[in-house]
Design a protein around this motif. Sequence first.
Motif, mmCIF file in Angstrom:
data_model
loop_
_atom_site.group_PDB
_atom_site.id
_atom_site.type_symbol
_atom_site.label_atom_id
_atom_site.label_comp_id
_atom_site.label_asym_id
_atom_site.label_seq_id
_atom_site.Cartn_x
_atom_site.Cartn_y
_atom_site.Cartn_z
ATOM 1 N N GLY A 92 5.744 44.549 54.627
ATOM 2 C CA GLY A 92 7.124 44.452 54.299
ATOM 3 C C GLY A 92 7.997 43.726 55.280
ATOM 4 N N THR A 93 7.699 43.767 56.508
ATOM 5 C CA THR A 93 8.382 42.906 57.833
ATOM 6 C C THR A 93 7.955 41.488 57.474
ATOM 7 O OG1 THR A 93 8.428 44.998 58.968
ATOM 8 C CG2 THR A 93 8.589 42.818 59.969
ATOM 9 N N ALA A 94 6.818 41.259 57.314
ATOM 10 C CA ALA A 94 6.183 39.645 57.132
ATOM 11 C C ALA A 94 7.020 39.286 55.941
ATOM 12 C CB ALA A 94 4.767 39.795 56.937
ATOM 13 N N LEU A 95 6.988 40.105 54.947
ATOM 14 C CA LEU A 95 7.823 39.417 53.586
ATOM 15 C C LEU A 95 9.224 39.277 53.960
ATOM 16 C CD1 LEU A 95 8.039 39.109 50.658
ATOM 17 C CD2 LEU A 95 8.258 41.686 50.280
ATOM 18 N N ALA A 96 9.873 40.004 54.694
ATOM 19 C CA ALA A 96 11.200 39.735 54.843
ATOM 20 C C ALA A 96 11.425 38.571 56.025
ATOM 21 C CB ALA A 96 11.930 40.827 55.754
ATOM 22 N N ALA A 97 10.252 38.386 56.844
ATOM 23 C CA ALA A 97 10.525 37.143 57.804
ATOM 24 C C ALA A 97 10.028 35.901 57.100
ATOM 25 C CB ALA A 97 9.290 37.367 58.981
ATOM 26 N N ARG A 98 9.230 36.013 55.819
ATOM 27 C CA ARG A 98 9.019 34.746 55.216
ATOM 28 C C ARG A 98 9.571 34.242 53.992
ATOM 29 N NH1 ARG A 98 3.996 32.493 56.437
ATOM 30 N NH2 ARG A 98 3.648 31.418 54.281
ATOM 31 N N HIS A 99 10.329 35.366 53.400
ATOM 32 C CA HIS A 99 10.907 35.030 52.244
ATOM 33 C C HIS A 99 12.403 36.023 52.114
ATOM 34 C CE1 HIS A 99 7.644 33.100 50.274
ATOM 35 N NE2 HIS A 99 6.974 34.016 50.939
ATOM 36 N N PRO A 100 13.464 35.936 53.105
ATOM 37 C CA PRO A 100 14.356 36.601 53.305
ATOM 38 C C PRO A 100 15.123 36.675 52.042
ATOM 39 C CG PRO A 100 14.467 34.736 54.693
ATOM 40 C CD PRO A 100 13.142 34.727 54.108
ATOM 41 N N ASP A 101 15.109 35.505 51.414
ATOM 42 C CA ASP A 101 16.039 35.412 49.965
ATOM 43 C C ASP A 101 15.605 36.242 49.007
ATOM 44 O OD1 ASP A 101 13.533 33.568 49.968
ATOM 45 O OD2 ASP A 101 14.060 33.226 47.931
ATOM 46 N N VAL A 102 14.447 36.928 49.165
ATOM 47 C CA VAL A 102 14.084 37.979 47.884
ATOM 48 C C VAL A 102 14.385 39.231 48.282
ATOM 49 C CG1 VAL A 102 12.407 35.942 46.919
ATOM 50 C CG2 VAL A 102 11.724 38.258 48.398
ATOM 51 N N ILE A 103 14.884 39.566 49.532
ATOM 52 C CA ILE A 103 15.182 41.025 49.981
ATOM 53 C C ILE A 103 16.709 41.278 49.949
ATOM 54 C CG2 ILE A 103 14.297 42.584 51.863
ATOM 55 C CD1 ILE A 103 11.926 41.212 50.382
ATOM 56 N N ARG A 104 16.631 42.579 49.415
ATOM 57 C CA ARG A 104 18.116 43.153 49.391
ATOM 58 C C ARG A 104 18.211 44.104 50.846
ATOM 59 N NH1 ARG A 104 20.990 42.727 45.011
ATOM 60 N NH2 ARG A 104 19.908 42.523 42.880
ATOM 61 N N SER A 105 17.323 44.809 51.080
ATOM 62 C CA SER A 105 17.332 45.562 52.393
ATOM 63 C C SER A 105 15.711 45.864 52.982
ATOM 64 C CB SER A 105 17.865 46.867 52.008
ATOM 65 O OG SER A 105 17.417 47.712 51.355
ATOM 66 N N VAL A 106 15.411 46.390 54.116
ATOM 67 C CA VAL A 106 14.214 46.665 54.441
ATOM 68 C C VAL A 106 14.194 48.130 55.034
ATOM 69 C CG1 VAL A 106 12.308 46.296 56.037
ATOM 70 C CG2 VAL A 106 13.681 44.307 55.008
ATOM 71 N N PHE A 107 13.248 49.182 54.475
ATOM 72 C CA PHE A 107 13.012 50.226 55.124
ATOM 73 C C PHE A 107 11.752 50.515 55.509
ATOM 74 C CE2 PHE A 107 11.638 54.652 54.322
ATOM 75 C CZ PHE A 107 12.894 55.489 54.354
ATOM 76 N N VAL A 108 11.316 50.403 56.765
ATOM 77 C CA VAL A 108 9.792 50.321 56.764
ATOM 78 C C VAL A 108 9.633 51.507 57.871
ATOM 79 C CG1 VAL A 108 9.397 48.054 56.331
ATOM 80 C CG2 VAL A 108 10.076 48.594 58.636
ATOM 81 N N THR A 109 8.371 51.940 58.107
ATOM 82 C CA THR A 109 8.082 52.968 58.975
ATOM 83 C C THR A 109 6.637 52.822 59.285
ATOM 84 O OG1 THR A 109 8.165 55.738 59.210
ATOM 85 C CG2 THR A 109 7.548 54.722 57.018
ATOM 86 N N GLY A 110 6.434 53.170 60.442
ATOM 87 C CA GLY A 110 5.057 53.452 61.196
ATOM 88 C C GLY A 110 4.333 52.102 61.275
ATOM 89 N N ALA A 111 5.097 50.972 61.260
ATOM 90 C CA ALA A 111 4.674 49.388 61.248
ATOM 91 C C ALA A 111 4.155 49.310 62.649
ATOM 92 C CB ALA A 111 5.619 48.453 60.851
ATOM 93 N N ILE A 112 2.788 48.880 62.697
ATOM 94 C CA ILE A 112 2.058 48.454 64.053
ATOM 95 C C ILE A 112 2.099 46.962 64.391
ATOM 96 C CG2 ILE A 112 0.540 50.676 64.122
ATOM 97 C CD1 ILE A 112 -1.809 48.784 63.006
ATOM 98 N N LEU A 113 3.354 46.591 64.384
ATOM 99 C CA LEU A 113 3.583 45.187 64.512
ATOM 100 C C LEU A 113 3.148 44.527 65.655
ATOM 101 C CD1 LEU A 113 7.441 45.109 63.466
ATOM 102 C CD2 LEU A 113 5.375 44.593 62.109
ATOM 103 N N GLN A 114 2.746 45.409 66.813
ATOM 104 C CA GLN A 114 2.224 44.918 68.109
ATOM 105 C C GLN A 114 0.714 45.075 68.014
ATOM 106 O OE1 GLN A 114 4.438 46.882 71.091
ATOM 107 N NE2 GLN A 114 6.237 45.654 71.130
ATOM 108 N N GLY A 115 -0.055 45.582 67.019
ATOM 109 C CA GLY A 115 -1.313 45.745 67.075
ATOM 110 C C GLY A 115 -1.797 46.955 67.800
ATOM 111 N N LEU A 116 -3.092 47.081 67.684
ATOM 112 C CA LEU A 116 -3.630 48.038 68.701
ATOM 113 C C LEU A 116 -4.624 47.761 69.699
ATOM 114 C CD1 LEU A 116 -4.167 50.805 65.634
ATOM 115 C CD2 LEU A 116 -2.532 50.839 67.512
ATOM 116 N N ARG A 117 -4.798 48.347 70.769
ATOM 117 C CA ARG A 117 -5.431 48.105 71.688
ATOM 118 C C ARG A 117 -6.511 49.248 72.059
ATOM 119 N NH1 ARG A 117 -3.237 44.206 70.047
ATOM 120 N NH2 ARG A 117 -2.307 42.643 70.912
ATOM 121 N N GLY A 118 -7.445 49.107 73.000
ATOM 122 C CA GLY A 118 -8.244 50.031 73.702
ATOM 123 C C GLY A 118 -9.091 51.024 72.506
ATOM 124 N N PHE A 119 -9.053 52.306 72.982
ATOM 125 C CA PHE A 119 -9.572 53.188 71.990
ATOM 126 C C PHE A 119 -9.229 53.489 70.618
ATOM 127 C CE2 PHE A 119 -10.194 57.605 70.364
ATOM 128 C CZ PHE A 119 -11.598 57.584 70.432
#
Length: 261
Positions: A92-119
């Motif tokens: 959903g975050t990527a969608l808003a970044a690429r196509h803001p014209d189709v989005i009225r609002s964004v409600f996202v939760t638990g988005a691992i936008l920075q990825g995961l490292r280590g264990f």
Amino acid sequence: MSIHFAEHHPDADESVLFLHGGSVAGWSWTEQAKALPDHHSLLPDLPGFGASAHHAWTDLSTTADELADLVRERGHGGQAHVVGLSLGGVVGTALAARHPDVIRSVFVTGAILQGLRGFARWAGLAQIPLFGSTGYWKTMAKVYRLPPDAVDVFVETGVGIDRDSISRMVPELYDGVPARDLDGLRRFVGPFLAIVGEKEPRVIRDAMSEVTSRVPHAVARLAPGMHHVWDVESPELFHTALAHWLTTGEPSPALLPVAPG
């Protein structure tokens, strides 16, 4: 082959695009969609999942583009509010970044936008070979504390996930969304709410800064006492927060502000 999707309340007013997590499919949002009779809901199965299992996941950008096409074709007025959890939050975050014209609002939760490292990264990747096991998904149903009437479809969905798709998708997500892709959020002018469960790992809470640093009007909140899959942990709280957001464009008083630092 296009993305499979279900619809609820097609004659209602504004559309809502629900984006599911990485171990389920669009069906996981059915009860939330039914509880919003004043909104038209679109529940896609993301590439590689559910009825879209044979529609391969290629990459995050392509998936966002496909969803933008879906909203333009099926969303009322060619737009939709976006609701996403975990994988769905990243998409959903990527969608808003690429196509803001189709989005009225964004409600996202638990988005691992920075990825995961280590264990955490190692443990996540190590589970991929188990995806074809019924026993693995029955165990995960207990971990997620799914209601008994959801277990069978959860197990069926898990076993049916396209293994090639998941083998491409998980490393991509764990690498994090590139800054150049997230920078598209600077063009987004609609309401944006980024949520994390109060009991989620710090890495997920820290990732909210990827949104708030690029969208000055974005709001960050905590779901009190909640873990990652809090739409299952407390469907009532999730519905309260979502319904308030869709009605007012403001975060629900049931959510907590994020303390600085």
